[in-house]
Write an enzyme that holds these catalytic residues in place. Structure first.
Site, PDB file in Angstrom:
ATOM      1  CE  LYS A 156      -1.605   4.176   2.694  1.00  0.00           C
ATOM      2  NZ  LYS A 156      -1.682   2.974   3.553  1.00  0.00           N
ATOM      3  CB  SER A 207      -4.916   1.865   3.594  1.00  0.00           C
ATOM      4  OG  SER A 207      -3.926   1.403   2.705  1.00  0.00           O
ATOM      5  CE  LYS A 253      -4.145   1.454  -1.090  1.00  0.00           C
ATOM      6  NZ  LYS A 253      -4.451   0.538  -0.010  1.00  0.00           N
ATOM      7  CB  SER A 265      -0.945   0.011   1.203  1.00  0.00           C
ATOM      8  OG  SER A 265      -2.029  -0.857   0.994  1.00  0.00           O
TER       9      SER A 265
END
Length: 375
Positions: free
Chosen positions: A217, A115, A58, A55
């Site tokens: 993140k 997320s 992202k 992720s």
């Protein structure tokens, strides 16, 4: 190209200089610690190895979304259609629905805090028409930012054999978000977000552990392990930490904090020159001016081990002969920086003003002087 070489020399020399400050060994596959202001790498392991980003992908999805919000082609209150593909996305979700209006502003919070894979696809389809076209935008931006070990195939980070990046590239991307979109960066410090009556917490544990951490993140898949890009600001200094392939959520947070603490404890950032401060005057030939003030158009700062800050030495060299016309910002020389006699890096010195070409007789006179100087 010369500027890039100078930076590489600097980073290599910093590593050699820091041998007296052993970097921490982390329980992770790869990591990098970067000073945001200077771009210098303070600690690393396999920072250029290609890894699965999960992720962390992202971050680029958000970067492109921020750029569209900034240029006005996407409005925060714009209602975004939710396709069946977005609605049915697997993995983490913010739980958007095809028949329920959702705005771009809500979706970006769903991407950053929750997320949400569904939010990523909805934004990608709105911005580029399809997720495949959006991935092409992601790769174009990655190339522009100098992410040389990165390739994106989707907006979510779901596993794909051709989806990869590196710790150094992720640090570069994180710094770009902070630098280019300060008006949106604060979203990364949100600790929770509620959509569709479902409250979800930010998975970045460092937001709860250290008040200086304000992003960024998390990522996790069974193949990538537990990953975390984190940013912290203490005083005027901001550091970016990337930890990849840890064994658990707890470990990635602990190791990231260990890396950040190392950077703040053993290094400091020193401003050597202010923007537009004249370091010297260089001789100019065949111009309306004979002397050119030189320096840097932005503050010139370096990160060095704390015990080395008082031992910095500089040498300035002019690129001769300097012939008019010369434009402000043009590279006209080199500043060599050393610490206690050990080379740290070479940096391009710039013209601080324009120099127009002289008239016929001025050029003729300088040509004669240059001829006799060359004898």
């Amino acid at each position: 190209m010369r500027f890039l070489i100078a930076v590489l020399v600097s980073l290599f020399s910093l590593s050699a200089l820091a041998q007296s400050v052993p970097p921490p060994v982390l329980a992770a596959k790869a990591w990098a610690l970067v000073d945001h202001a200077t771009g210098q790498t303070l600690a690393e392991k396999d920072a250029d190895a290609r890894i699965e980003p999960a992720s962390l992908t992202k971050l680029m999805t958000a970067y492109i979304t921020f750029s569209k919000l900034k240029d006005g082609s996407l409005k925060p209150d714009q209602v975004v259609p939710v396709s069946t593909r977005a609605w049915r996305m697997e993995g983490s979700r913010m739980f958007i629905e095809p028949n329920k209006p959702v705005t771009a502003d809500e979706l970006i919070r769903g991407v950053i805090v929750q997320s949400g894979n569904d939010a990523c696809v909805a934004l990608a389809e709105t911005i580029a028409g399809s997720e495949e076209a959006f991935a092409a935008l992601m790769n174009r931006e990655a190339q522009r930012l100098g992410m040389t070990n990165t390739n994106f195939t989707n907006s979510t980070g779901l596993p794909d054999p051709q989806l990869y990046t590196s710790a150094r590239d992720l640090a570069r991307l994180a710094s770009a978000i902070v630098r280019d979109f300060p008006e949106y960066y604060s979203l990364y410090s949100l600790k929770e977000y509620t959509y569709n009556n479902i409250k979800q917490p930010n998975r970045n544990r460092l937001l709860y552990m250290d008040p200086s951490v304000d992003g960024m993140k998390t990522g996790h898949t069974s193949s990538a392990g537990y990953c975390l890009v984190s940013t912290a600001r203490r005083g005027e200094r901001r550091l970016v930490s990337v930890v990849l392939g840890a064994s658990s959520d707890t470990v990635r947070a602990q190791e990231s904090l260990k890396l950040l603490n190392f950077g703040y404890q053993f290094y400091e950032t020193v401003k050597l020159y202010s923007a537009d401060e004249a370091l010297s005057q260089f001789r100019v030939w065949k111009g309306k001016l004979n002397e050119l003030p030189v320096g840097f158009t932005r503050d010139f700062v370096l990160t060095v081990p704390k015990e080395a800050a008082s031992k910095i030495q500089v040498t300035l060299e002019s690129r001769q002969p300097l012939l008019a016309p010369i434009g402000r910002g043009q590279e006209v020389g080199t500043l060599t920086v050393a610490v206690d006699g050990k080379p740290l890096g070479q940096y391009p010195v710039l013209a601080l003003q324009d120099v127009e070409i002289a008239g016929f007789f001025g050029r003729l006179w300088d040509a004669i002087v240059m001829f006799f100087k060359s004898l």
